[in-house]
Write a protein that holds these residues in place. Structure first.
Motif, PDB file in Angstrom:
ATOM      1  N   VAL A 132       0.818  -1.215   0.000  1.00 57.30           N
ATOM      2  CA  VAL A 132       0.000   0.000   0.000  1.00 57.30           C
ATOM      3  C   VAL A 132       0.852   1.265   0.000  1.00 57.30           C
ATOM      4  O   VAL A 132       0.463   2.290  -0.570  1.00 57.30           O
ATOM      5  N   ARG A 135       5.755   3.970  -3.190  1.00 55.79           N
ATOM      6  CA  ARG A 135       5.649   5.176  -4.018  1.00 55.79           C
ATOM      7  C   ARG A 135       6.434   4.990  -5.312  1.00 55.79           C
ATOM      8  O   ARG A 135       7.285   4.104  -5.405  1.00 55.79           O
ATOM      9  N   GLU A 159     -12.160  -5.861  -4.416  1.00 63.32           N
ATOM     10  CA  GLU A 159     -11.971  -4.780  -3.451  1.00 63.32           C
ATOM     11  C   GLU A 159     -12.657  -5.105  -2.131  1.00 63.32           C
ATOM     12  O   GLU A 159     -12.122  -4.851  -1.051  1.00 63.32           O
ATOM     13  N   GLN A 163     -10.658  -5.299   1.382  1.00 61.99           N
ATOM     14  CA  GLN A 163     -10.992  -4.349   2.443  1.00 61.99           C
ATOM     15  C   GLN A 163     -11.414  -5.093   3.706  1.00 61.99           C
ATOM     16  O   GLN A 163     -11.031  -4.717   4.821  1.00 61.99           O
ATOM     17  N   ALA A 168      -7.185  -3.006   2.916  1.00 58.96           N
ATOM     18  CA  ALA A 168      -6.338  -2.462   1.861  1.00 58.96           C
ATOM     19  C   ALA A 168      -7.104  -2.405   0.552  1.00 58.96           C
ATOM     20  O   ALA A 168      -8.046  -3.169   0.322  1.00 58.96           O
ATOM     21  N   SER A 169      -6.659  -1.524  -0.328  1.00 56.23           N
ATOM     22  CA  SER A 169      -7.251  -1.399  -1.660  1.00 56.23           C
ATOM     23  C   SER A 169      -6.514  -2.320  -2.626  1.00 56.23           C
ATOM     24  O   SER A 169      -5.303  -2.186  -2.829  1.00 56.23           O
ATOM     25  N   ALA A 171      -6.879  -2.317  -5.823  1.00 58.82           N
ATOM     26  CA  ALA A 171      -6.462  -1.508  -6.969  1.00 58.82           C
ATOM     27  C   ALA A 171      -5.131  -0.816  -6.698  1.00 58.82           C
ATOM     28  O   ALA A 171      -4.276  -0.717  -7.585  1.00 58.82           O
ATOM     29  N   LYS A 172      -4.936  -0.346  -5.475  1.00 58.14           N
ATOM     30  CA  LYS A 172      -3.696   0.340  -5.128  1.00 58.14           C
ATOM     31  C   LYS A 172      -2.509  -0.621  -5.163  1.00 58.14           C
ATOM     32  O   LYS A 172      -1.419  -0.271  -5.632  1.00 58.14           O
ATOM     33  N   VAL A 173      -2.706  -1.835  -4.673  1.00 49.43           N
ATOM     34  CA  VAL A 173      -1.629  -2.832  -4.689  1.00 49.43           C
ATOM     35  C   VAL A 173      -1.307  -3.240  -6.129  1.00 49.43           C
ATOM     36  O   VAL A 173      -0.129  -3.348  -6.509  1.00 49.43           O
ATOM     37  N   ARG A 175      -1.693  -1.438  -8.710  1.00 45.77           N
ATOM     38  CA  ARG A 175      -1.015  -0.307  -9.344  1.00 45.77           C
ATOM     39  C   ARG A 175       0.477  -0.320  -9.010  1.00 45.77           C
ATOM     40  O   ARG A 175       1.317  -0.060  -9.882  1.00 45.77           O
ATOM     41  N   ALA A 176       0.831  -0.645  -7.762  1.00 43.83           N
ATOM     42  CA  ALA A 176       2.246  -0.743  -7.396  1.00 43.83           C
ATOM     43  C   ALA A 176       2.930  -1.840  -8.200  1.00 43.83           C
ATOM     44  O   ALA A 176       4.066  -1.667  -8.677  1.00 43.83           O
TER      45      ALA A 176
END
Length: 481
Positions: A132, A135, A159, A163, A168-169, A171-173, A175-176
């Motif tokens: 999460v 960066r 999701e 959650q 946690a998201s 989508a965010k993971v 994306r990383a």
């Protein structure tokens, strides 16, 4: 009488080895000499280090001790840099270093400098993250430094499930993962190898095939399916959680079909797929033998695969529910029936000679299978990592293992036979050193077969059945004591 401990020649006149791996290989050979002699003093340095850089976490996963033990969240710390700055001799000897522990590694403010130091010492690096906090700047240094293996904990394909289970998201993971994949392509880099750990429960296992499909275009190296962790006699609220969500409530044929569908999809995308769930443990009433139902994990082969880099072994992903610090310790039967039932051979585990786990709180333990509250030696303040590595508490663990006994600190590992993971955990280390297969000194004999035990000697078997016996279908009740 114990044989004299072997020692390295530390003469100041000794020439410096031009190849940094030569010193690491010498340290590995010294480990082999120490276990061959049964030395309680490990004159080698650890070949495998766990650096718990932070015991803080940004999530509160349902299965994790952070969700059950308020003291963990209140006592979160970072591993002080001054301690790390005094560890050059340990880094020079270590082949593999894990930069994580009971916390989120990307909360550590000095992670990038530490990785640079470790790579300058020629260490192979592995870590586990929830993904999460990564960066774009982190992606750049991860690829630029050649961080070796980075595992992402993903426990759902939607999701909603992510959650619910991790806060946690998804989508965010994802994306990383996409950013890392793109940066590797831009630099034409192989590393880091990206691993995904999926902890299987009865409420998320059906999402595994879809998760594999979402991961397919992201260059994932390895996907491991791990069991929800089981404990013997741990007080507190984890036991009802485990009972509610354990895999055994899903029909075994359905689980096996899901795993096979996921395996086919993963391998079609170029991933290495490994199911670490021991179905005989989860569905004990269908186990082929009583012995097969003891191990929590499927054990990878100790032989390194010739055609590819050895696959990772399962690690305890932020070791799940633990007893609060002030809770009564789980009782260990005085007769230690696990020794009788499994007929443990001398030197059945090599972890205390190869591995050292340094917590952010300044407490040492052997490996990630031990309780977070275990303290086998202080290394902060006036103490040192050297004093913990060969202190009386850690030597006591070695003595128990040398004699085929179970140390209280190992009371969760041995019943589950998690110590058998050691041979596989050395695979990447041997590969790094150019050793193609385990040496004779590393091969632990199989537990000797024994005649059926008398009823009074079956305490472990009864305990296991009491904890794992499934309720009748449709009953919905918990196991009876």
């Amino acid at each position: 009488m114990e044989a004299p401990a072997p020692t390295l020649n530390a003469s100041p006149d000794s020439p410096v080895a031009p190849d940094p791996k030569a010193a690491k290989r010498a340290n590995y050979d010294l480990y082999l000499a120490n276990v061959a002699s049964g030395s309680l003093e490990a004159t080698n340095k650890p070949v495998q280090l766990f650096l718990e850089v932070s015991s803080r976490c940004n999530l509160r996963c349902k299965k994790c001790g952070f969700a059950w033990d308020p003291s963990l969240a209140a006592s979160g710390k970072d591993l002080p840099w001054p301690i790390l700055s005094r560890m050059d001799d340990f880094f020079a000897a270590a082949v593999e270093v894990y930069t994580f522990g009971y916390g989120e590694m990307f909360l550590y403010p000095d992670l990038a400098p530490l990785v640079t130091v470790l790579k300058n010492h020629g260490c192979r690096l592995s870590g586990v993250t929830n993904g999460v906090l990564i960066r774009p700047a982190d992606v750049v240094w991860l690829v630029a430094t050649g961080y070796d293996h980075l595992a992402f904990s993903i426990d759902g394909g939607t999701e909603e499930t992510m959650q619910k289970l991790r806060g946690a998201s998804l989508a965010k993971v994802l994306r990383a993962l996409q950013l890392i994949h793109e940066e590797k392509q831009r630099r034409k880099a192989k590393l880091p190898n990206i691993v995904v750990n999926f902890v299987a429960q009865n409420d998320n296992i059906r999402e595994l095939p879809d998760l594999v499909r979402q991961l397919s275009p992201l260059g994932i190296y390895f996907l491991g399916v791990n069991p929800l962790h089981h404990f013997f006699g741990i007080p507190g609220p984890y036991a009802p959680y485990y009972e509610e969500f354990r895999l055994g409530k899903v029909p075994r044929p359905e689980f096996e079909a899901i795993v096979e569908e996921s395996r086919v999809a993963a391998e079609a995308a170029g991933m290495v797929f490994q199911n670490f769930v021991n179905a005989d443990f989860e569905w004990q009433e269908e186990a082929h033998t009583e012995a097969a139902a003891v191990a929590l994990h499927n054990h990878p082969s100790p032989e390194a695969a010739a055609e590819r880099e050895p696959a990772p072994v399962p690690v305890v992903d932020a070791p799940v529910a633990v007893a609060p610090a002030d809770a009564e310790a789980p009782s260990v039967p005085a007769a230690l029936p696990v020794v009788k039932e499994q007929a443990l051979p001398p030197m059945y585990c090599h972890y205390p000679w190869t591995t050292l786990y340094l917590s952010a709180a300044g407490k040492a333990r052997v490996c990630c299978y031990m309780s977070i509250h275990e303290n086998l030696g202080d290394f902060a303040g006036d103490s040192s990592v050297d004093s913990a590595w060969n202190g009386p508490l850690l030597q006591s663990v070695r003595e128990h293992i040398r004699d085929g006994r179970v140390h209280p600190a190992c009371s969760q590992c041995v019943p589950h036979r998690s110590y058998e993971m050691h041979a596989a955990s050395m695979n990447p280390i041997r590969a790094e050193l150019g050793i193609l297969s385990p040496t004779a000194a590393e091969v632990v004999p199989e537990p000797a077969a024994q005649a059926p035990l008398a009823e009074e000697d079956g305490a472990l078997r009864r305990l296991l059945k009491r904890w794992r016996k499934a309720a009748p279908a449709g009953d919905g009740s918990s196991p009876r004591p």
